[in-house]
Design a protein around this motif. Structure first.
Motif, PDB file in Angstrom:
ATOM      1  N   GLY A 282       0.817  -1.202   0.000  1.00  0.00           N
ATOM      2  CA  GLY A 282       0.000   0.000   0.000  1.00  0.00           C
ATOM      3  C   GLY A 282       0.858   1.264   0.000  1.00  0.00           C
ATOM      4  N   ALA A 283       0.600   2.132  -0.984  1.00  0.00           N
ATOM      5  CA  ALA A 283       1.336   3.397  -1.051  1.00  0.00           C
ATOM      6  C   ALA A 283       0.510   4.470  -0.316  1.00  0.00           C
ATOM      7  CB  ALA A 283       1.538   3.782  -2.512  1.00  0.00           C
ATOM      8  N   PRO A 284       1.137   5.584   0.071  1.00  0.00           N
ATOM      9  CA  PRO A 284       0.355   6.641   0.731  1.00  0.00           C
ATOM     10  C   PRO A 284      -0.724   7.165  -0.214  1.00  0.00           C
ATOM     11  CG  PRO A 284       2.723   7.063   0.865  1.00  0.00           C
ATOM     12  CD  PRO A 284       2.552   5.939  -0.088  1.00  0.00           C
ATOM     13  N   GLU A 290      -6.637  10.960   1.750  1.00  0.00           N
ATOM     14  CA  GLU A 290      -6.177  10.541   3.071  1.00  0.00           C
ATOM     15  C   GLU A 290      -6.972  11.286   4.145  1.00  0.00           C
ATOM     16  OE1 GLU A 290      -3.907   8.219   4.176  1.00  0.00           O
ATOM     17  OE2 GLU A 290      -4.384   8.862   6.229  1.00  0.00           O
ATOM     18  N   GLU A 291      -7.185  12.571   3.895  1.00  0.00           N
ATOM     19  CA  GLU A 291      -7.920  13.392   4.861  1.00  0.00           C
ATOM     20  C   GLU A 291      -9.363  12.885   4.992  1.00  0.00           C
ATOM     21  OE1 GLU A 291      -7.532  17.575   4.026  1.00  0.00           O
ATOM     22  OE2 GLU A 291      -9.303  17.971   5.294  1.00  0.00           O
ATOM     23  N   PHE A 292      -9.934  12.550   3.817  1.00  0.00           N
ATOM     24  CA  PHE A 292     -11.322  12.077   3.809  1.00  0.00           C
ATOM     25  C   PHE A 292     -11.471  10.760   4.580  1.00  0.00           C
ATOM     26  CE2 PHE A 292     -14.741   9.604   1.728  1.00  0.00           C
ATOM     27  CZ  PHE A 292     -15.818  10.420   2.040  1.00  0.00           C
ATOM     28  N   VAL A 293     -10.622   9.771   4.251  1.00  0.00           N
ATOM     29  CA  VAL A 293     -10.795   8.446   4.887  1.00  0.00           C
ATOM     30  C   VAL A 293     -10.351   8.489   6.349  1.00  0.00           C
ATOM     31  CG1 VAL A 293     -10.602   7.144   2.745  1.00  0.00           C
ATOM     32  CG2 VAL A 293      -8.561   7.532   4.109  1.00  0.00           C
ATOM     33  N   ASP A 294      -9.346   9.287   6.619  1.00  0.00           N
ATOM     34  CA  ASP A 294      -8.870   9.361   7.992  1.00  0.00           C
ATOM     35  C   ASP A 294      -9.907  10.042   8.878  1.00  0.00           C
ATOM     36  OD1 ASP A 294      -6.523   8.478   9.402  1.00  0.00           O
ATOM     37  OD2 ASP A 294      -6.299  10.585  10.015  1.00  0.00           O
ATOM     38  N   GLY A 295     -10.679  10.926   8.269  1.00  0.00           N
ATOM     39  CA  GLY A 295     -11.723  11.633   9.004  1.00  0.00           C
ATOM     40  C   GLY A 295     -12.875  10.721   9.412  1.00  0.00           C
ATOM     41  N   ASN A 357      -6.033  -0.508  -4.227  1.00  0.00           N
ATOM     42  CA  ASN A 357      -5.215  -1.302  -3.304  1.00  0.00           C
ATOM     43  C   ASN A 357      -4.712  -0.462  -2.126  1.00  0.00           C
ATOM     44  OD1 ASN A 357      -3.757  -3.866  -2.716  1.00  0.00           O
ATOM     45  ND2 ASN A 357      -1.985  -2.505  -2.894  1.00  0.00           N
ATOM     46  N   ASP A 358      -4.346   0.786  -2.410  1.00  0.00           N
ATOM     47  CA  ASP A 358      -3.855   1.659  -1.342  1.00  0.00           C
ATOM     48  C   ASP A 358      -4.962   1.950  -0.338  1.00  0.00           C
ATOM     49  OD1 ASP A 358      -1.574   1.628  -2.851  1.00  0.00           O
ATOM     50  OD2 ASP A 358      -1.985   3.545  -3.827  1.00  0.00           O
ATOM     51  N   ALA A 361      -5.460  -1.083   1.752  1.00  0.00           N
ATOM     52  CA  ALA A 361      -4.334  -1.280   2.673  1.00  0.00           C
ATOM     53  C   ALA A 361      -4.399  -0.318   3.855  1.00  0.00           C
ATOM     54  CB  ALA A 361      -3.023  -1.082   1.917  1.00  0.00           C
ATOM     55  N   HIS A 362      -5.299   0.669   3.780  1.00  0.00           N
ATOM     56  CA  HIS A 362      -5.436   1.652   4.865  1.00  0.00           C
ATOM     57  C   HIS A 362      -6.043   0.963   6.095  1.00  0.00           C
ATOM     58  CE1 HIS A 362      -6.638   5.243   7.048  1.00  0.00           C
ATOM     59  NE2 HIS A 362      -5.898   5.963   6.204  1.00  0.00           N
ATOM     60  N   PRO A 363      -5.510   1.213   7.274  1.00  0.00           N
ATOM     61  CA  PRO A 363      -6.004   0.487   8.463  1.00  0.00           C
ATOM     62  C   PRO A 363      -7.480   0.760   8.779  1.00  0.00           C
ATOM     63  CG  PRO A 363      -4.410   2.221   9.055  1.00  0.00           C
ATOM     64  CD  PRO A 363      -4.373   2.075   7.582  1.00  0.00           C
ATOM     65  N   LYS A 364      -8.046   1.844   8.244  1.00  0.00           N
ATOM     66  CA  LYS A 364      -9.447   2.138   8.568  1.00  0.00           C
ATOM     67  C   LYS A 364     -10.450   1.549   7.567  1.00  0.00           C
ATOM     68  CE  LYS A 364      -8.657   6.079  11.521  1.00  0.00           C
ATOM     69  NZ  LYS A 364      -8.755   7.527  11.729  1.00  0.00           N
ATOM     70  N   ALA A 365      -9.957   0.832   6.536  1.00  0.00           N
ATOM     71  CA  ALA A 365     -10.860   0.194   5.566  1.00  0.00           C
ATOM     72  C   ALA A 365     -11.654  -0.911   6.267  1.00  0.00           C
ATOM     73  CB  ALA A 365     -10.064  -0.377   4.405  1.00  0.00           C
ATOM     74  N   LYS A 366     -12.980  -0.805   6.213  1.00  0.00           N
ATOM     75  CA  LYS A 366     -13.824  -1.768   6.941  1.00  0.00           C
ATOM     76  C   LYS A 366     -14.467  -2.804   6.027  1.00  0.00           C
ATOM     77  CE  LYS A 366     -13.571  -0.034  11.119  1.00  0.00           C
ATOM     78  NZ  LYS A 366     -12.700  -0.712  12.057  1.00  0.00           N
ATOM     79  N   VAL A 367     -14.969  -2.331   4.894  1.00  0.00           N
ATOM     80  CA  VAL A 367     -15.647  -3.243   3.962  1.00  0.00           C
ATOM     81  C   VAL A 367     -15.241  -2.862   2.534  1.00  0.00           C
ATOM     82  CG1 VAL A 367     -17.875  -4.147   3.160  1.00  0.00           C
ATOM     83  CG2 VAL A 367     -17.662  -3.339   5.501  1.00  0.00           C
ATOM     84  N   PHE A 368     -15.131  -3.891   1.710  1.00  0.00           N
ATOM     85  CA  PHE A 368     -14.846  -3.678   0.288  1.00  0.00           C
ATOM     86  C   PHE A 368     -16.077  -4.138  -0.483  1.00  0.00           C
ATOM     87  CE2 PHE A 368     -12.060  -5.323  -3.460  1.00  0.00           C
ATOM     88  CZ  PHE A 368     -12.370  -4.187  -4.204  1.00  0.00           C
ATOM     89  N   ILE A 369     -16.803  -3.178  -1.074  1.00  0.00           N
ATOM     90  CA  ILE A 369     -17.956  -3.540  -1.916  1.00  0.00           C
ATOM     91  C   ILE A 369     -17.446  -3.689  -3.336  1.00  0.00           C
ATOM     92  CG2 ILE A 369     -20.263  -2.901  -2.711  1.00  0.00           C
ATOM     93  CD1 ILE A 369     -20.634  -1.243  -0.218  1.00  0.00           C
TER      94      ILE A 369
END
Lengths: 527, 527
Positions: A282-284, A290-295, A357-358, A361-369
């Motif tokens: 996973g790349a940054p 990043e701001e959106f998903v981290d929020g 993929n990135d 790979a983010h730790p906050k990813a909960k579900v992949f539709i």
């Protein structure tokens, strides 16, 4: 291409110093890809081969869905006898009804028809290539070491046969398991479930009956699906040969699955499992994403995409998704190209392209539709993100079955999805911890392999170049017909011999008995 | 342990930095080896596991042929109910007639008897171990992560089952292919030659008949060979179970062959090929030996050994070898323990132990005279030295067949070898360059694998420890009986249904025809 992630170290550094055989430098690879999403996986290997100093040439039809020029490899564009409009039309035909029609008993035929439509235009491109005499002459002159191809289209196999060079196949699997049949891989229907049978590797008696019947039916399906391939192959090679026979030339089969995903089954020595080849580190993320998903905080976020072939969703359908997303605290990153539907909720971000993929790979990813293509599925497995799958076509329904059975995904029909169903499935996956636990375990098994799949794919492609094939890995079954393979002629002769011996013995005994009886009677008479 | 030699680099260094799963540190491995030459290969893995920080414990019978204490691993010696004298007697019985008797039609039975004799004493040791309650209690208390065993003796499988821990098998293959049968690996007799059939993977019709007949006979041979295993297993586990069924527990099968040596055949996902695991990098020879072999000049030298189990040769037989060696310019290094025969030629050096692999790795090694055990054969292949083989017992005759067919070795019978035959064979191998060329090609293919066999063996043993087995690699065929496996019940029911439908249809038609006919007749009559 990011470096591979997660695969277990073998501590190989120690022996790197004392190698007598290095990788081939500057091998010449002719790449004949299949268009569409297949190419996205294959491109990874192509780029890597190029990066390692091989002379890689990709043949690109002038009108193509996803195969384009790139700085990462050389291309040669060839003229085709269809316009880009015709290509688009074929694609939109392919998608017709995807979102509306429920699956029916006639699905098999719909799928067959879709396959024939989808491949017809690729076969056309293939014919255009093969009949492009100046190009073919030029290619022959290059002296390629190997052809790397997706056997979804027959061009690569034909060119390899005509140029007398070894061929490496790169695929997830062909419909009706033509790849396994062509490579002579044993597939006992008692524990290897047939595609679309809905069976797993452990079957009840009725399931086994279904499996055997479907495996017999597959022979017929194969003819339906690949009849036009057979014609083309025979026509071009000028001999009576089926595509299955031609496929038997394959030196190495690079197969995009592993047993974290597939049910365990027999393999042949020239089958190399490279499932998860697309799973890069996973790349940054871009700063705003990043701001959106981290929020999303503790609740995390959902990634939604229906694959490269289905970039958008009808407005009416999208609304049901929006209504569901409004009722959950998670944020959603949705890959949606074209005109965005109205009423996008604040927690949803539509983007024409996403770094899938990135994000996973983010730790906050909960579900992949997802739609259940293997490319996406393996990114889900690799990053241990449980999935909600809407299978659309091709092998997707079958892929989903594997994951649902393993308890790492839920499946819904896109044609009859409602806000309630969607909400229920999402809440189940997010709040029932078992999904995450099981996918984490599956991910660990998947990642724990001695060699990362991309390395393995490169190794075997280079092996074929170093040794001009891989003849020592090819079973001798290719020289046998069906009767010989199953030893039916041998069994026949043995049974016949036994029966003859039995008959002769019986006759002899009867003869002796009669002789004795007659003698006895004659003796009694004379007395 | 020298580092591995020759295996191709994968350039894996790049991704070594980003691994999430490291090798298990300090796993606990219980090693239950088989005595004899088998141990020599297994010891390599055992030492390496120990070197990598695992807690390795080897169970050693107090009277043993080759398993001894070592600084490279921990051992636990257990009492056995036979003396070292009895062990020696068994060994000398095993060797009786080896040098004298020609092979006969009854060889199969001789081999069976040899196997039963050889394994009987190992089974005795096994029983002694299993009934050593204090030791067994202590071992159970250790909490081993895995049992590493050679299934040539059943102890390891039994202990693993009793302790409920996964078992890793390490072997070349079991007689009558019990390993393949137990692991449910498909073995089509149409192209997979049966051991001792003298067939290759390409067979004529009569050869296929022989192969099928022999594969059926194998079922009977299995009973002869492993009947006493079955009894012991059932007795100890207190349930009606065969050794074959127990062997099915195997998590990973580490198999000491590859397809440079074996003919290509189907595999299962839990079969890991580690042929050549003993092939270490050639180390420098002791000064006097180096001087001797280097003094051979252009002519080079010959290495002669008949394996760890046959350290010497009868004087009369040795004389024939001496007579031949006197007539060639090559020097000979001969592993010969015990009293040396008289009249050793000046170009021959007899040594009670030789650094076999280091000698074969010497550039002046011309021919390897061996008995055809896989340990030596793989050192020959790995170092590309053509061979002259005198098969003695076990799988050796079959091993030789593979190499002779590939044109990299010649074979002679030790019982009827003459000076002339020996000279002719040696001269052929030395002066016909094709032997050297073919073994060099074979060697290249053998060495060109993505992971060196020792690394692979370590990886999969650690994998089993990390994941408490390798369930995802095990086919579901283990739950099926023979009829179910071959779908005979399903075929039966399908045929029955078809016949019933046909019969009912026929009956209906007949009924209708009759009805119509009667109506017609009645009508005609009434008219």
């Amino acid at each position: 291409m990011g470096s591979e992630v997660g695969f277990t170290s073998l501590g190989l550094v120690a022996w790197l110093c004392c190698l007598s055989l290095g990788p081939v430098e500057g091998g010449k690879v002719l790449v004949i890809p299949a268009d569409g999403s297949h190419w996205l996986s294959m491109k990874i290997l192509v780029k890597e081969l190029n990066r390692r100093g091989h002379d890689v040439l990709v043949l690109v039809p002038e009108n193509s869905l996803l195969i384009h020029d790139s700085a990462s490899y050389k291309t040669e564009t060839y003229q085709v006898s269809f316009t880009s409009g015709e290509l688009d039309e074929m694609m939109s035909e392919l998608k017709t009804g995807l979102f509306l029609k429920p699956p029916k008993i006639t699905d098999l035929f719909v799928n067959v028809q879709r396959f024939v439509n989808f491949t017809s235009i690729q076969l056309k491109a293939c014919e255009d290539l093969l009949h492009n005499q100046p190009l073919m002459r030029r290619l022959r002159g290059v002296g390629f070491d190997t052809v790397l191809t997706d056997p979804f289209v027959p061009c690569g196999s034909i060119v390899a046969r005509v140029f007398s060079i070894p061929v490496v196949y790169f695929l997830r699997g062909l419909p009706c398991e033509l790849d396994l049949k062509a490579n002579q891989c044993p597939t006992p229907p008692s524990y290897v479930p047939v595609s679309y049978s809905g069976n797993t590797n452990i079957m009840t008696f009725p399931q086994r009956v279904k499996n055997v019947l479907m495996s017999v039916t597959e022979l017929y399906t194969c003819r339906l699906l690949f009849g036009h391939y057979d014609q083309m192959v025979s026509r071009y090679l000028g001999e009576d040969i089926t595509y299955k026979e031609l496929l038997g030339d394959g030196a190495i089969w690079l197969l995009r699955y592993d047993f974290a995903f597939e049910w365990p089954r027999p393999l042949l020595p020239n089958m190399v499992l490279i499932g998860g080849i697309n799973c890069a580190k996973g790349a940054p993320l871009p700063a705003d994403l990043e701001e959106f998903v981290d929020g999303s905080g503790e609740d995390g976020f959902i990634v939604l995409t229906l694959g490269s072939m289905v970039p958008s969703m009808p407005e009416e359908k999208a609304r049901r998704f929006f209504d569901a997303f409004r009722q959950i605290p998670q944020r959603v990153v949705w890959r949606h190209a074209g005109v965005p539907p109205e009423g996008v909720p604040t927690n949803v971000r539509l983007m024409p392209w996403i770094p899938q993929n990135d994000l996973l790979a983010h730790p906050k990813a909960k579900v992949f539709i997802t739609h259940g293509g293997t490319h996406g599925i393996y990114e889900g497995i690799c990053n241990a993100v449980p999935m909600l799958i809407f299978p659309l076509f091709g092998d997707q329904g079958d892929n989903v079955h594997r994951l649902v059975t393993r308890g790492v995904a839920e499946s819904l029909g896109i044609y009859d999805v409602t806000t309630e169903k969607l909400l229920a499935a999402l809440n189940k996956i997010i709040h029932d911890k078992s999904y995450k636990e099981r996918i984490a375990a599956l991910s660990q098994i998947h990642l724990d392999r001695p060699v990362p799949p991309l390395e393995l794919a490169v190794f075997w492609t280079e092996f074929v170049m170093r040794h001009k094939g891989a003849a020592h890995l090819k079973v001798a079954a290719h020289d046998l017909n069906w009767i010989q393979y199953h030893s039916l002629d041998v069994i026949g002769i043995i049974v016949l011999t036994l029966l003859t011996v039995l008959w002769v013995t019986l006759k002899c005994c009867l003869f002796c008995v009669r002789k004795c009886y007659r003698k006895g009677t004659a003796k009694r008479k004379s007395e």
